[in-house]
Write a protein that holds these residues in place. Structure first.
Motif, PDB file in Angstrom:
ATOM      1  N   LEU A  11       0.822  -1.216   0.000  1.00 15.40           N
ATOM      2  CA  LEU A  11       0.000   0.000   0.000  1.00 15.40           C
ATOM      3  C   LEU A  11       0.855   1.265   0.000  1.00 15.40           C
ATOM      4  O   LEU A  11       0.343   2.363   0.266  1.00 15.40           O
ATOM      5  CB  LEU A  11      -0.923   0.009   1.221  1.00 15.40           C
ATOM      6  CG  LEU A  11      -1.970  -1.115   1.289  1.00 15.40           C
ATOM      7  CD1 LEU A  11      -2.666  -1.105   2.632  1.00 15.40           C
ATOM      8  CD2 LEU A  11      -2.984  -0.961   0.167  1.00 15.40           C
ATOM      9  N   GLY A  12       2.133   1.143  -0.306  1.00 15.60           N
ATOM     10  CA  GLY A  12       3.035   2.294  -0.254  1.00 15.60           C
ATOM     11  C   GLY A  12       2.599   3.419  -1.183  1.00 15.60           C
ATOM     12  O   GLY A  12       2.034   3.201  -2.254  1.00 15.60           O
ATOM     13  N   GLY A  13       2.873   4.660  -0.730  1.00 15.69           N
ATOM     14  CA  GLY A  13       2.593   5.811  -1.579  1.00 15.69           C
ATOM     15  C   GLY A  13       1.150   6.246  -1.613  1.00 15.69           C
ATOM     16  O   GLY A  13       0.760   6.988  -2.521  1.00 15.69           O
ATOM     17  N   ASN A  14       0.332   5.802  -0.666  1.00 12.07           N
ATOM     18  CA  ASN A  14      -1.067   6.222  -0.577  1.00 12.07           C
ATOM     19  C   ASN A  14      -1.284   7.030   0.709  1.00 12.07           C
ATOM     20  O   ASN A  14      -0.670   6.755   1.727  1.00 12.07           O
ATOM     21  CB  ASN A  14      -2.004   5.001  -0.573  1.00 12.07           C
ATOM     22  CG  ASN A  14      -1.968   4.257  -1.888  1.00 12.07           C
ATOM     23  OD1 ASN A  14      -2.423   4.756  -2.906  1.00 12.07           O
ATOM     24  ND2 ASN A  14      -1.403   3.049  -1.859  1.00 12.07           N
ATOM     25  N   LYS A  15      -2.191   7.982   0.664  1.00 12.21           N
ATOM     26  CA  LYS A  15      -2.431   8.855   1.817  1.00 12.21           C
ATOM     27  C   LYS A  15      -3.474   8.227   2.746  1.00 12.21           C
ATOM     28  O   LYS A  15      -4.593   8.718   2.885  1.00 12.21           O
ATOM     29  CB  LYS A  15      -2.888  10.230   1.326  1.00 12.21           C
ATOM     30  CG  LYS A  15      -1.836  10.940   0.479  1.00 12.21           C
ATOM     31  CD  LYS A  15      -2.352  12.269  -0.070  1.00 12.21           C
ATOM     32  CE  LYS A  15      -1.302  12.937  -0.928  1.00 12.21           C
ATOM     33  NZ  LYS A  15      -1.791  14.218  -1.513  1.00 12.21           N
ATOM     34  N   LEU A  16      -3.052   7.157   3.410  1.00 21.75           N
ATOM     35  CA  LEU A  16      -3.980   6.440   4.282  1.00 21.75           C
ATOM     36  C   LEU A  16      -4.116   7.116   5.640  1.00 21.75           C
ATOM     37  O   LEU A  16      -5.203   7.118   6.231  1.00 21.75           O
ATOM     38  CB  LEU A  16      -3.494   4.993   4.480  1.00 21.75           C
ATOM     39  CG  LEU A  16      -3.228   4.193   3.193  1.00 21.75           C
ATOM     40  CD1 LEU A  16      -2.806   2.770   3.557  1.00 21.75           C
ATOM     41  CD2 LEU A  16      -4.440   4.185   2.288  1.00 21.75           C
ATOM     42  N   GLY A  17      -3.022   7.660   6.141  1.00 25.73           N
ATOM     43  CA  GLY A  17      -3.058   8.332   7.431  1.00 25.73           C
ATOM     44  C   GLY A  17      -3.316   7.380   8.587  1.00 25.73           C
ATOM     45  O   GLY A  17      -3.494   6.165   8.421  1.00 25.73           O
ATOM     46  N   ASP A  18      -3.348   7.931   9.772  1.00 26.16           N
ATOM     47  CA  ASP A  18      -3.574   7.120  10.970  1.00 26.16           C
ATOM     48  C   ASP A  18      -4.975   6.508  10.991  1.00 26.16           C
ATOM     49  O   ASP A  18      -5.164   5.381  11.465  1.00 26.16           O
ATOM     50  CB  ASP A  18      -3.369   7.983  12.222  1.00 26.16           C
ATOM     51  CG  ASP A  18      -1.934   8.493  12.337  1.00 26.16           C
ATOM     52  OD1 ASP A  18      -1.012   7.745  11.948  1.00 26.16           O
ATOM     53  OD2 ASP A  18      -1.747   9.623  12.800  1.00 26.16           O
ATOM     54  N   ALA A  19      -5.948   7.253  10.437  1.00 24.45           N
ATOM     55  CA  ALA A  19      -7.319   6.724  10.401  1.00 24.45           C
ATOM     56  C   ALA A  19      -7.392   5.483   9.526  1.00 24.45           C
ATOM     57  O   ALA A  19      -8.079   4.506   9.864  1.00 24.45           O
ATOM     58  CB  ALA A  19      -8.272   7.801   9.875  1.00 24.45           C
ATOM     59  N   GLY A  20      -6.671   5.508   8.406  1.00 29.69           N
ATOM     60  CA  GLY A  20      -6.658   4.339   7.534  1.00 29.69           C
ATOM     61  C   GLY A  20      -5.967   3.156   8.169  1.00 29.69           C
ATOM     62  O   GLY A  20      -6.432   2.014   8.074  1.00 29.69           O
ATOM     63  N   VAL A  21      -4.850   3.434   8.859  1.00 28.85           N
ATOM     64  CA  VAL A  21      -4.115   2.357   9.538  1.00 28.85           C
ATOM     65  C   VAL A  21      -4.984   1.717  10.615  1.00 28.85           C
ATOM     66  O   VAL A  21      -4.973   0.490  10.799  1.00 28.85           O
ATOM     67  CB  VAL A  21      -2.804   2.910  10.140  1.00 28.85           C
ATOM     68  CG1 VAL A  21      -2.164   1.883  11.073  1.00 28.85           C
ATOM     69  CG2 VAL A  21      -1.836   3.284   9.029  1.00 28.85           C
ATOM     70  N   LYS A  22      -5.748   2.531  11.310  1.00 24.62           N
ATOM     71  CA  LYS A  22      -6.636   2.001  12.355  1.00 24.62           C
ATOM     72  C   LYS A  22      -7.623   1.006  11.765  1.00 24.62           C
ATOM     73  O   LYS A  22      -7.856  -0.082  12.327  1.00 24.62           O
ATOM     74  CB  LYS A  22      -7.374   3.158  13.024  1.00 24.62           C
ATOM     75  CG  LYS A  22      -8.203   2.749  14.243  1.00 24.62           C
ATOM     76  CD  LYS A  22      -8.832   3.958  14.893  1.00 24.62           C
ATOM     77  CE  LYS A  22      -9.557   3.583  16.169  1.00 24.62           C
ATOM     78  NZ  LYS A  22      -8.629   3.150  17.217  1.00 24.62           N
ATOM     79  N   LEU A  23      -8.215   1.366  10.599  1.00 20.22           N
ATOM     80  CA  LEU A  23      -9.170   0.460   9.940  1.00 20.22           C
ATOM     81  C   LEU A  23      -8.488  -0.811   9.467  1.00 20.22           C
ATOM     82  O   LEU A  23      -9.034  -1.911   9.609  1.00 20.22           O
ATOM     83  CB  LEU A  23      -9.823   1.180   8.754  1.00 20.22           C
ATOM     84  CG  LEU A  23     -10.801   2.311   9.092  1.00 20.22           C
ATOM     85  CD1 LEU A  23     -11.175   3.082   7.844  1.00 20.22           C
ATOM     86  CD2 LEU A  23     -12.051   1.737   9.750  1.00 20.22           C
TER      87      LEU A  23
END
Length: 1051
Positions: free
Chosen positions: A767-779
């Motif tokens: 998933l490198g290079g995507n703007k997932l942020g902490d909220a995305g990591v949590k999911l």
């Protein structure tokens, strides 16, 4: 036929003739005694011989003028000359009656009578002629003619007299600047516009028709605009709308005095020579248009040339054959070529419409042209179109709501033609009280429903006639597809038993030919021709004598042709797949009373499995790969049969669609195919874009939607929702999934978490290079917690901070499968690293490889990392590149590395600020560690010769297990080469040494070569920079290679 002015000796006026002389002739004519137009017409008829008058009446009964029907023969059969003159005036009006008589005289080769009548008309009109013959005065009459001609349009299957007001139906289309080059152009097979959301996204500055000739940033205004667009996207309707808006005073008022429309389909039928003046005259309501005065101001003229791609002739060989005189008669291809190349009417303006397939040829004819592209309907305009089509608020809302819920149908409505078909089918179903859900979700299903609607909506007599004509229609379509022919003459139609062509499916086109008209036939759209061509192969053939005149090839040849990418038969093949759906075959047999060939489906599957897989493999690594894949994925989607598709896709184990832009329709198709691809193990979607909504054509700000368009927003899924629905299927064997640099956000992570929870085969997720942020990591972590078998997770440059590290720590404590984690490029800092280390030191943590490059780490983090090294029983690879650890950090890190429990095998310290002092600690690690096999110290330019000398003390120790050492760009010189040579002589494990981008010079090289030649040297690869080797250096290296032929030296 153009009207030619002649003098008393019969010589025609030249276009360059001085208009003062022309006006003098007009003034002289005023001095002659004048008769009325009625007198002139009657005199012209009375002067005819009896036999000629009889021919005149017959021709008059067949003659259509200015869109008016001919005078019935029943009224003319017994008419004398006075009766004939009266009928002419009553039917056409006084002035036009004379024009009709002139045209018929010319048709009958009564040239003297035509000239005499023409002169008599001028005399009768008197001073008014001078006024009307002026371009300015004539413009009002011309505008009225254009308004009448273009104010109404005829629906594709409309009955006689069933017209629709263009302004009531026309819906704004989005235009984009520029165009794609040929290599970037999507295949014409998908030319109904399903991929145009991609173009809309890339064209960041939508424009309007009124902007086409505006100056650009450099102040340049084009004289030629190429308006491109795929089939069915609305090019012709846009051209007609330009004509109507100009005539109504709503467009180009100060820019153009006259706008002329040239239809390339009609041009194909022109065999006689003509001129630019003749093209103008064909647009005018009468033959008395002041064409020469119009031509005096070319800078005020706009020519719209519609359908360049349909021209049958090539312009490549016409560069030397041009004309500069707008009145000179030449073959029509030379006239057009001269307009394109600006050899005639240099200052005039052109709008040329074309499909993308002809852009390259057109571009060779043009200079300094501007390109614009019709991109189709935005979401708002699709809704507006429904309301304009239905003209019933309740029906329109119900129909659009149904389509909006169906991703397939809603995507198809992006293209005006398909939008029209769907509206037509839905309207028919609603009027019959049927459930809208019965409409199919594939293009084949839509066209079939449209076909059934037309047949069942007509009388029983017409039904039988349509069914009887079906095989003829299919044969005609297939013959045309193989010939690449879309216009059919009457003999073509009759050849296939279509004596009375069915207007439901064939358009009857009346084109001007000389002063008469010619009738040719075409399918209502090219896609319908391709649909009937596919139906030709599906229908069971009767035993008939083979027609030697046909170009139709057997279905095996159709398959062979489609093993090549970018061929014109792909849409026919897509329809063929769709027609072979079991339920559709049964429906066709029932509703069309025809038999379906039982063998073709088996042949199709055999070809797909044996030939297609090989063809796909051949294009696997080419530019055309994703296009080629998707052509067949769309085919598989059309057939909508799980068993067939699973069998067809059984050979797929990996799928590489990187760098592709997925429209919503692409995603639907990909979802279907992946769900039915049971052996798929790897999917690479790196650098792809997933479109979810159409680009709004308005300027930034709130969308300007009509009152009926404001409805409650539905819950929008993430861009990869459909794909994730397929990936979480229980039969999936997927092991590797790559979404790197796909512009994904945290909204996508919920869908990915569902895949992680349910897919038990997935082992690697990038998933490198995507703007997932902490909220995305949590999911994501929610999915990783629940029985997930993932082993490798790449979150490089995903915007993770210390807040996200808390969720990842929980995973490290609980996951029994995660062995590799890449968090490079995320600003974790001290707080984030401390949280991560809590997880890494947990007894349950199974992580083996950890990448923390460029994570904003400092010396403060190294104490926690040292604890991890002391306690972790699994961590074997740690990458700390591009973090400023400094000397104090290195000291702490080395304490952990020296610990007897440390299992680390690979350590990356590139550009970490390691100094000579830090190398002393690293030397101690090399002496003590029983596991460290690879050390990367690249980019630490403060390390220097002193640092290497300290390192070599550790490298020479018998306990040292290091196999790979990178010292690239470390500020080394010849001074350290003696120590390195000593290491080469003594180390029993070192096999790889990288010394590139250091200034070792000749003396350093000589010392290294001594070590390389030593019998105990185990080195297999050496990277080194010597600048330009001298003969002495080359001799040294040759000596080494003779002794160690297996040594690979990279200079």
């Amino acid at each position: 036929m153009a009207l030619v002015l002649r003098d008393s000796c019969g010589q025609s006026f030249a276009c360059g003739w001085c208009f003062r002389e022309y006006h003098q002739i007009v003034l002289n004519s005023l001095m002659m005694s004048r008769k009325t137009l009625s007198d002139v017409l009657l005199q012209g008829l009375e002067d005819l011989e009896e036999q000629d008058f009889k021919k005149f009446r017959h021709k008059l009964s067949e003659f259509a003028f200015d869109d008016k029907p001919s005078i019935p023969w029943s009224k003319l059969e017994k008419a004398d000359r006075i009766d004939a003159a009266r009928l002419l005036k009553k039917h056409y009006g006084q002035e036009s009656a004379v024009d009709v008589a002139i045209k018929i005289f010319s048709t009958l080769n009564l040239n003297n009578s035509a000239l005499k009548l023409e002169q008599g008309k001028k005399t009768a009109l008197g001073p008014r002629q001078t006024c009307e013959r002026s371009a300015n005065a004539y413009r009002g009459k011309y505008r009225e003619h254009i308004k009448n001609k273009y104010s109404s349009i005829k629906d594709m299957n409309a009955h006689l007299g069933e017209n629709v007001k263009l302004n009531e139906r026309y819906t704004k289309l989005i235009l984009g600047k520029g165009h794609h080059h040929k290599k970037q152009r999507e295949h014409e097979i998908i030319a109904l516009g399903w991929r145009h959301a991609e173009i809309m996204t890339k064209h960041a500055s939508p424009i309007t028709i009124g902007d086409l000739f505006d100056s650009d940033e450099d102040g340049q205004s084009p004289h030629i605009v190429v308006l491109q667009g795929v089939a069915g996207i609305g090019k012709t309707l846009t051209a007609q709308k330009i004509m109507l808006d100009w005539a109504n005073g709503e467009l180009y008022q100060s820019r153009f005095d006259y706008v002329f429309y040239i239809n390339c389909r009609e041009i194909n039928l022109v065999s006689e020579q003509g001129s630019v003046e003749d093209l103008i005259l064909k647009n005018c309501p009468d033959p008395n248009a002041p064409t020469k005065e119009i031509l005096m101001n070319p800078e005020k003229l706009l020519f719209i040339i519609d359908g360049f791609d349909e021209l049958k002739f090539s312009f490549d060989q016409l560069t030397s054959s041009q004309c500069s005189d707008p009145c000179e008669k030449q073959p029509v291809k030379i006239i057009l070529s001269s307009l394109f190349r600006k050899k005639v009417l240099l200052k005039s303006y052109l709008i040329i419409t074309t499909r993308p397939v002809a852009l390259e040829e057109l571009g060779r004819c043009l200079k300094d042209e501007r390109y614009a592209e019709i991109l189709g309907f935005s979401e708002n305009e699709r809704e507006e179109y429904f309301h304009k089509f239905f003209r019933n608020e309740e029906q329109a809302t119900k129909a659009f709501s149904f389509v909006k819920e169906n991703d397939m149908l809603f995507t198809m409505c992006f293209v005006p033609l398909v939008c029209w078909i769907i509206c037509k089918v839905l309207k028919q179903q609603m009027e019959e009280g049927e459930d809208l859900a019965q409409i199919s979700n594939t293009i084949t299903g839509v066209y079939m429903n449209y076909l059934f609607c037309l047949i069942e909506g007509d009388t029983s007599t017409s039904k039988q006639r349509v069914k009887g004509n079906l095989k003829g229609l299919c044969s005609l379509a297939a013959d045309g597809i193989w010939r690449q022919k879309i216009l059919f003459e009457e003999e073509d139609v009759k050849k296939y038993g279509l004596d009375k062509p069915d207007s439901l499916f064939l358009n009857e086109n009346m084109f001007q030919k000389g002063i008469g008209k010619e009738c040719v036939y075409s399918f209502i759209h090219l896609s319908f021709q391709e649909f009937f061509a596919a139906l030709f192969y599906v229908l069971e053939k009767e035993e008939t004598v083979e027609n030697s005149e046909t170009a139709i090839q057997p279905v095996e040849k159709l398959f062979e042709k489609c093993e090549e990418p970018r061929n014109h038969l792909m849409l026919t093949v897509r329809f063929l797949f769709g027609l072979l759906n079991k339920k559709r075959m049964e429906e066709m047999e029932k509703k069309l009373s025809c038999k379906i060939s039982p063998q073709i489906k088996n042949n199709l599957l055999t070809w797909v499995k044996e030939k297609l897989s090989l063809a796909l493999f051949n294009y696997k690594f080419s530019y055309d790969a994703s296009i080629f894949y998707f052509e067949y994925f769309y085919c598989f989607y059309e057939i909508q049969e799980t068993e067939f598709v699973q069998s067809a896709m059984n050979h797929f184990t990996e799928l590489n669609l990187s760098d592709h832009t997925f429209t919503k329709m692409d995603q639907i198709v990909l979802q279907f195919c992946i769900k039915n691809c049971c052996n798929l193990e790897s999917v690479d979607l790196g650098t792809c874009t997933f479109l979810t909504e159409d680009l709004n054509e308005d300027s930034p700000g709130p969308s300007k939607r009509p009152c009926w368009a404001h409805h409650q927003d539905e819950l929008h899924h993430s861009p990869i929702y459909l794909l994730c629905q397929a990936l979480k299927a229980s039969n999936s064997n997927l092991k590797t999934l790559n979404f790197e640099e796909c512009d994904l956000t945290d909204t996508c992570c919920g869908d990915l978490a569902t895949v992680l929870r349910t897919n038990q085969s997935l082992r690697e997720l990038k998933l490198g290079g995507n703007k997932l942020g902490d909220a995305g990591v949590k999911l994501l972590c929610e999915g990783l917690k629940q029985n997930c078998k993932l082993q490798s997770l790449n979150l490089e440059e995903c915007g993770v901070t210390d807040a996200g590290c808390g969720d990842l720590t929980a995973i490290l404590r609980t996951s029994q499968s995660l062995t590799e984690l890449d968090l490079s490029g995320n600003k974790l800092g001290y707080a984030g690293m401390r949280l991560l280390c809590e997880g890494l030191t947990h007894l349950n943590c199974k992580l083996e490889r950890l990448r923390l490059c460029d994570c904003g780490l400092s010396a403060a983090c190294c104490g926690d990392l040292s604890s991890v090294l002391c306690t972790s029983q699994t961590l074997t690879y740690l990458d700390l590149r591009r973090n400023k650890l400094e000397y104090s950090g290195m000291q702490q890190l080395c304490e952990g590395l020296k610990h007897p429990n440390c299992k680390l095998q690979r350590l990356g310290l590139e550009d970490c600020g390691v100094t000579a002092a830090g190398c002393g600690d690293l030397a101690a690690v090399l002496r003590a560690s029983q596991s460290l096999a690879e050390l990367d110290l690249r980019g630490n330019d403060s390390l220097g010769d002193a640092g290497v000398q300290l390192l070599c003390e550790g490298l020479k120790q018998p306990n040292c297990r290091l196999e790979r050492l990178r010292l690239c760009n470390c500020g080394l010189s010849a001074a350290c080469c003696g120590d390195l040579s000593s290491v080469l002589c003594t180390s029993q494990t070192l096999t790889y040494l990288d010394l590139r981008r250091n200034k070792l010079e000749y003396s350093g090289m000589r010392q290294l070569c001594e070590g390389l030649k030593h019998p105990n040297c185990k080195l297999q690869r050496l990277g080194v920079d010597f600048g330009h080797p001298t003969p002495e250096m080359e001799a040294e290296l040759d000596a080494v290679k003779k002794i160690k032929p297996g040594l690979n030296i990279k200079i």
